[in-house]
Enzyme design. Structure first.
Site, PDB file in Angstrom:
ATOM      1  N   HIS A 111       0.855  -1.185   0.000  1.00 10.29           N
ATOM      2  CA  HIS A 111       0.000   0.000   0.000  1.00 10.29           C
ATOM      3  C   HIS A 111       0.893   1.239   0.000  1.00 10.29           C
ATOM      4  O   HIS A 111       2.081   1.158   0.343  1.00 10.29           O
ATOM      5  CB  HIS A 111      -0.899   0.009   1.230  1.00 10.29           C
ATOM      6  CG  HIS A 111      -1.965  -1.042   1.213  1.00 10.29           C
ATOM      7  ND1 HIS A 111      -3.020  -1.021   2.087  1.00 10.29           N
ATOM      8  CD2 HIS A 111      -2.130  -2.146   0.436  1.00 10.29           C
ATOM      9  CE1 HIS A 111      -3.809  -2.060   1.860  1.00 10.29           C
ATOM     10  NE2 HIS A 111      -3.283  -2.762   0.858  1.00 10.29           N
ATOM     11  N   GLU A 130       1.167   3.764   1.990  1.00 12.05           N
ATOM     12  CA  GLU A 130       1.757   4.097   3.279  1.00 12.05           C
ATOM     13  C   GLU A 130       2.896   3.140   3.642  1.00 12.05           C
ATOM     14  O   GLU A 130       3.950   3.567   4.108  1.00 12.05           O
ATOM     15  CB  GLU A 130       0.693   4.084   4.391  1.00 12.05           C
ATOM     16  CG  GLU A 130      -0.387   5.120   4.223  1.00 12.05           C
ATOM     17  CD  GLU A 130      -1.595   4.621   3.434  1.00 12.05           C
ATOM     18  OE1 GLU A 130      -2.668   5.230   3.567  1.00 12.05           O
ATOM     19  OE2 GLU A 130      -1.475   3.640   2.674  1.00 12.05           O
ATOM     20  N   CYS A 162      -5.647   2.151   6.120  1.00 13.02           N
ATOM     21  CA  CYS A 162      -6.312   0.888   6.440  1.00 13.02           C
ATOM     22  C   CYS A 162      -5.687   0.324   7.724  1.00 13.02           C
ATOM     23  O   CYS A 162      -4.667   0.844   8.196  1.00 13.02           O
ATOM     24  CB  CYS A 162      -6.170  -0.088   5.274  1.00 13.02           C
ATOM     25  SG  CYS A 162      -4.515  -0.826   5.143  1.00 13.02           S
ATOM     26  N   CYS A 207      -1.892  -0.472   7.297  1.00  9.95           N
ATOM     27  CA  CYS A 207      -1.065   0.727   7.187  1.00  9.95           C
ATOM     28  C   CYS A 207      -1.011   1.481   8.512  1.00  9.95           C
ATOM     29  O   CYS A 207       0.040   1.998   8.886  1.00  9.95           O
ATOM     30  CB  CYS A 207      -1.602   1.632   6.073  1.00  9.95           C
ATOM     31  SG  CYS A 207      -1.401   0.894   4.439  1.00  9.95           S
TER      32      CYS A 207
END
Length: 159
Positions: free
Chosen positions: A56, A58, A86, A89
């Site tokens: 992701h 992040e 999320c 993350c």
């Protein structure tokens, strides 16, 4: 830091998210890590091009920032992310010790376009026996030996 600087960094995260979509590189997510008013690292979501479900924006930007700064401790840094993180993350942000999170879109905005993490929040609140993914404990006594060893090592790096 002035609000205009925060907005500048957030706009970069948003531009990364838009670029990712336009280039068909994956999800509409971008993130920037800043320290002392300077960008340390930037990344978009890298799940599709790397075949890595943990890539992701992040997590990817945290990896890049740690490499750039030569540390796993990002204390003193801030992250600007195009969407509320999320659960994975968010965990990575806490483990990296980032000081502050700035975000644009919400998790509800993400859910509205098919990136819904609600099931993970529900799973975390459920007892293991009621989760959709089976959890089966094996060889705990054998595995504890590594933990006991960790407790006795003098030259370990606490993190």
């Amino acid at each position: 830091m002035e609000n205009t600087a925060h907005e500048k960094f957030m706009r970069i995260a948003i531009e990364l998210s838009e670029h990712n979509v336009k280039q068909a590189m994956g999800g509409p997510f971008g993130a920037v890590i800043v320290k002392d008013g300077m960008i340390v690292a930037r990344s978009a979501n890298r799940v599709v091009p790397t075949n890595d479900p943990t890539a992701h924006a992040e997590v990817s930007v945290i990896r890049l920032a740690c490499q750039e700064l030569g540390t796993y401790d990002l204390s003193g840094c801030e992250i600007y992310t195009s969407c509320e993180p999320c659960p994975m993350c968010l965990g990575a942000i806490y483990w990296a010790r980032i000081d502050k999170v700035y975000y644009a879109n919400t998790k509800a905005d993400a859910a509205a376009i098919g990136f819904d993490d609600h099931f993970i929040y529900n799973e975390l609140e459920s007892p293991m026996s009621n989760r959709k993914l089976s959890f089966i404990q094996l060889l705990r006594d054998e595995a504890l030996s590594a933990f006991k060893l960790w407790e006795t090592i003098e030259n370990k790096t606490d993190y």
